[in-house]
Design an enzyme around this catalytic site. Structure first.
Site, PDB file in Angstrom:
ATOM      1  CE  LYS A  84     -39.032  24.006 -29.739  1.00 28.05           C
ATOM      2  NZ  LYS A  84     -38.689  23.074 -29.653  1.00 28.05           N
ATOM      3  NE  ARG A 128     -39.702  19.431 -31.812  1.00 28.47           N
ATOM      4  CZ  ARG A 128     -38.575  20.412 -31.898  1.00 28.47           C
ATOM      5  NH1 ARG A 128     -37.737  19.123 -32.423  1.00 28.47           N
ATOM      6  NH2 ARG A 128     -38.575  21.084 -32.898  1.00 28.47           N
ATOM      7  CG  HIS A 155     -33.053  14.895 -21.334  1.00 22.28           C
ATOM      8  ND1 HIS A 155     -33.491  15.278 -20.093  1.00 22.28           N
ATOM      9  CD2 HIS A 155     -34.089  16.083 -22.187  1.00 22.28           C
ATOM     10  CE1 HIS A 155     -35.363  15.446 -20.121  1.00 22.28           C
ATOM     11  NE2 HIS A 155     -35.273  16.614 -21.558  1.00 22.28           N
ATOM     12  CB  SER A 216     -24.424  17.931 -28.338  1.00 21.26           C
ATOM     13  OG  SER A 216     -23.716  16.809 -27.099  1.00 21.26           O
ATOM     14  CG  MET A 236     -33.342  11.154 -34.450  1.00 16.62           C
ATOM     15  SD  MET A 236     -34.132  11.931 -35.594  1.00 16.62           S
ATOM     16  CE  MET A 236     -35.113  13.291 -34.828  1.00 16.62           C
ATOM     17  CB  THR A 238     -26.989  16.868 -37.002  1.00 16.97           C
ATOM     18  OG1 THR A 238     -25.807  16.384 -36.769  1.00 16.97           O
ATOM     19  CG2 THR A 238     -26.172  18.275 -38.083  1.00 16.97           C
TER      20      THR A 238
HETATM   21  P1  NAD Z   1     -26.804  15.515 -23.529  1.00 15.33           P
HETATM   22  O1  NAD Z   1     -26.348  16.926 -22.908  1.00 15.33           O
HETATM   23  O2  NAD Z   1     -28.406  15.403 -22.685  1.00 15.33           O
HETATM   24  O3  NAD Z   1     -26.855  14.495 -24.206  1.00 15.33           O
HETATM   25  C1  NAD Z   1     -25.792  14.986 -24.843  1.00 15.33           C
HETATM   26  C2  NAD Z   1     -25.678  13.188 -25.700  1.00 15.33           C
HETATM   27  O4  NAD Z   1     -24.026  13.621 -26.618  1.00 15.33           O
HETATM   28  C3  NAD Z   1     -24.704  12.488 -24.946  1.00 15.33           C
HETATM   29  O5  NAD Z   1     -25.007  10.957 -24.881  1.00 15.33           O
HETATM   30  C4  NAD Z   1     -22.840  12.928 -24.047  1.00 15.33           C
HETATM   31  O6  NAD Z   1     -22.294  11.734 -24.392  1.00 15.33           O
HETATM   32  C5  NAD Z   1     -23.071  13.100 -26.145  1.00 15.33           C
HETATM   33  N1  NAD Z   1     -22.076  13.944 -26.422  1.00 15.33           N
HETATM   34  C6  NAD Z   1     -21.108  14.817 -25.885  1.00 15.33           C
HETATM   35  N2  NAD Z   1     -20.777  15.424 -26.617  1.00 15.33           N
HETATM   36  C7  NAD Z   1     -20.253  14.786 -27.627  1.00 15.33           C
HETATM   37  C8  NAD Z   1     -19.028  14.729 -28.321  1.00 15.33           C
HETATM   38  N3  NAD Z   1     -18.316  15.280 -28.619  1.00 15.33           N
HETATM   39  N4  NAD Z   1     -18.880  13.674 -29.347  1.00 15.33           N
HETATM   40  C9  NAD Z   1     -20.301  12.530 -29.493  1.00 15.33           C
HETATM   41  N5  NAD Z   1     -20.849  12.490 -28.234  1.00 15.33           N
HETATM   42  C10 NAD Z   1     -21.104  13.427 -27.370  1.00 15.33           C
HETATM   43  O7  NAD Z   1     -28.148  16.391 -24.711  1.00 15.33           O
HETATM   44  P2  NAD Z   1     -29.539  16.104 -25.368  1.00 15.33           P
HETATM   45  O8  NAD Z   1     -30.639  16.858 -24.211  1.00 15.33           O
HETATM   46  O9  NAD Z   1     -29.901  14.440 -25.188  1.00 15.33           O
HETATM   47  O10 NAD Z   1     -29.420  16.701 -26.358  1.00 15.33           O
HETATM   48  C11 NAD Z   1     -28.610  15.816 -27.239  1.00 15.33           C
HETATM   49  C12 NAD Z   1     -28.575  16.585 -28.841  1.00 15.33           C
HETATM   50  O11 NAD Z   1     -29.856  16.282 -29.821  1.00 15.33           O
HETATM   51  C13 NAD Z   1     -28.281  17.804 -28.697  1.00 15.33           C
HETATM   52  O12 NAD Z   1     -27.543  18.283 -30.158  1.00 15.33           O
HETATM   53  C14 NAD Z   1     -29.492  18.394 -29.219  1.00 15.33           C
HETATM   54  O13 NAD Z   1     -29.127  18.911 -29.456  1.00 15.33           O
HETATM   55  C15 NAD Z   1     -30.084  17.996 -30.084  1.00 15.33           C
HETATM   56  N6  NAD Z   1     -31.750  17.351 -30.125  1.00 15.33           N
HETATM   57  C16 NAD Z   1     -31.827  17.709 -31.633  1.00 15.33           C
HETATM   58  C17 NAD Z   1     -33.537  18.391 -31.286  1.00 15.33           C
HETATM   59  C18 NAD Z   1     -33.839  17.478 -32.986  1.00 15.33           C
HETATM   60  O14 NAD Z   1     -35.147  17.794 -33.255  1.00 15.33           O
HETATM   61  N7  NAD Z   1     -33.334  16.996 -33.948  1.00 15.33           N
HETATM   62  C19 NAD Z   1     -34.456  17.657 -30.790  1.00 15.33           C
HETATM   63  C20 NAD Z   1     -33.938  17.740 -29.436  1.00 15.33           C
HETATM   64  C21 NAD Z   1     -32.155  17.391 -29.385  1.00 15.33           C
END
Ligand code: NAD
Length: 338
Positions: A84, A128, A155, A216, A236, A238
């Site tokens: 990917k 996924r 999201h 995040s 999930m 980190t």
């Molecule tokens: P998003 O931007 O839509 O949402 C971010 C979330 O984190 C929101 O709830 C926001 O309020 C919160 N947030 C932002 N800054 C923060 C902080 N300093 N302290 C606490 N909360 C905070 O992003 P998303 O698409 O929902 O993704 C969320 C996280 O999941 C991202 O870190 C992304 O990299 C990670 N992610 C992980 C995987 C995996 O396979 N593990 C896959 C996709 C995304």
């Protein structure tokens, strides 16, 4: 056309078809159940050494503030080879009306190295990732879990919540988010499932039987004493060095599982606990081993189990391969003479 050598005879064979499945078609093809099955199967293959992930590349490219990289691997059981490619373009939404996370999956014929498919990876990534925490709940949460706690409301959180609700007879969803104005995202999904939703403080998470963190954040949000015995937690958010969602002391209290140990201790939630010497890398177990029956998983109702979901390339390949099958079967994929 490719040439195959069988003994001294060289003969030709039509090349593998190259298929394209665009992002706009994914929603109509992929189901949560299909994503769940693909991810559960590939986690099991990883734990039996039939599938492995390549080291992750992630680079700040010095343009458009973008982070770009590759996650790849090879699954010998599913014969899925590829990567990917994609990352995070923080200005996409504001400047281009596009979502900030952008990715595309490329599959290759493992017999020849020829390209086999190019698949939109944005929705697949969400599905996924939701499937991974859902698989962890299936295998590690107490069967009588009734309260689901969410930390994060962005999201990805809505996908995690929808998938998790299918794993147990949950009766209530509770949620905390740094930005409380986003909590209605969770409330709406709970309402779709006919469940009540309550916004809580982090101390309020003590009533949860299952907790999913998907933020995040770069520092610990959930304290070790804010989790009750018997809880299953799926961390999930980190997926990068420096990110963090929970107190390392919580990992010391828990039995820790992950998709892949190498990622867990370097870019996952366990990076902090291992760096601080609170746990060792050998304390982190593959969820696939539980699926395979090689690890007993949860052993009693008061044990805390923690799944460190870092996101592996093989998850992406597994769901993309499933989508290609579905798209070809439904006449939706475009065949390219490459
Ligand atoms: P998003 O931007 O839509 O949402 C971010 C979330 O984190 C929101 O709830 C926001 O309020 C919160 N947030 C932002 N800054 C923060 C902080 N300093 N302290 C606490 N909360 C905070 O992003 P998303 O698409 O929902 O993704 C969320 C996280 O999941 C991202 O870190 C992304 O990299 C990670 N992610 C992980 C995987 C995996 O396979 N593990 C896959 C996709 C995304």
């Amino acid at each position: 056309m490719r040439l195959l050598r069988a003994g001294a005879v060289i003969f030709s064979k039509e090349r593998t078809d190259m298929w394209i499945v665009p992002e706009r078609e994914i929603a109509g093809l992929m189901t949560r159940q299909a994503a769940f099955d693909a991810v559960e199967r590939v986690f099991a293959a990883m734990a039996s050494d039939a599938a492995y992930n390549f080291p992750v590349i992630r680079e700040a490219i010095g343009h458009a503030d973008a982070l770009y990289g590759f996650k790849g691997g090879f699954d010998r059981t599913g014969l899925t080879l590829g990567l990917k490619a994609g990352g995070y373009w923080p200005n996409n939404l504001a400047q281009h009306g596009l979502i900030n996370h952008q990715s595309t999956v490329f599959l290759f014929d493992p017999d020849t190295g020829q390209p086999a498919a190019m698949v939109g990876g944005n929705l697949l990534t969400a599905l996924r990732t939701a499937a991974a925490s859902s698989v962890s709940i299936k295998h590690l949460a107490r069967p009588d879990a009734r309260v689901l706690g969410m930390i994060g409301a962005g999201h990805q959180a809505t996908f995690q919540l929808r998938a998790a609700l299918e794993q147990r007879d949950f009766e209530k969803v509770i949620g905390w988010n740094l930005h409380p104005e986003m909590l209605p995202n969770l409330e709406q999904v709970a309402a779709e499932a006919g469940l009540p939703f309550e916004a809580v403080s982090l101390d309020g998470m003590r009533v949860a039987d299952v907790i999913i963190s998907i933020t995040s954040s770069f520092e610990a949000i959930l304290g070790a004493d804010q989790v009750s015995p018997g809880t299953h937690i799926a961390c999930m958010g980190t997926d990068t060095k420096g990110k963090q969602e929970v107190d390392p002391a919580l990992l010391a209290r828990a039995t820790v599982f992950t998709d892949e140990v190498a990622q867990s201790v370097s870019i996952g939630e366990a990076q902090h606990a291992v760096a601080q010497g609170v746990i060792a890398a050998s304390d982190v177990h593959q969820l696939g081993a539980v699926i395979n029956g090689a690890h007993p998983g949860r052993q009693n109702d008061s044990e805390i189990t923690l799944f460190d979901g870092t996101g592996v390339g093989l998850q992406d390949l597994a769901v993309a391969a499933r989508v290609v099958d579905l798209a070809v079967a439904n006449g939706i994929a475009t065949k390219v003479d490459f």
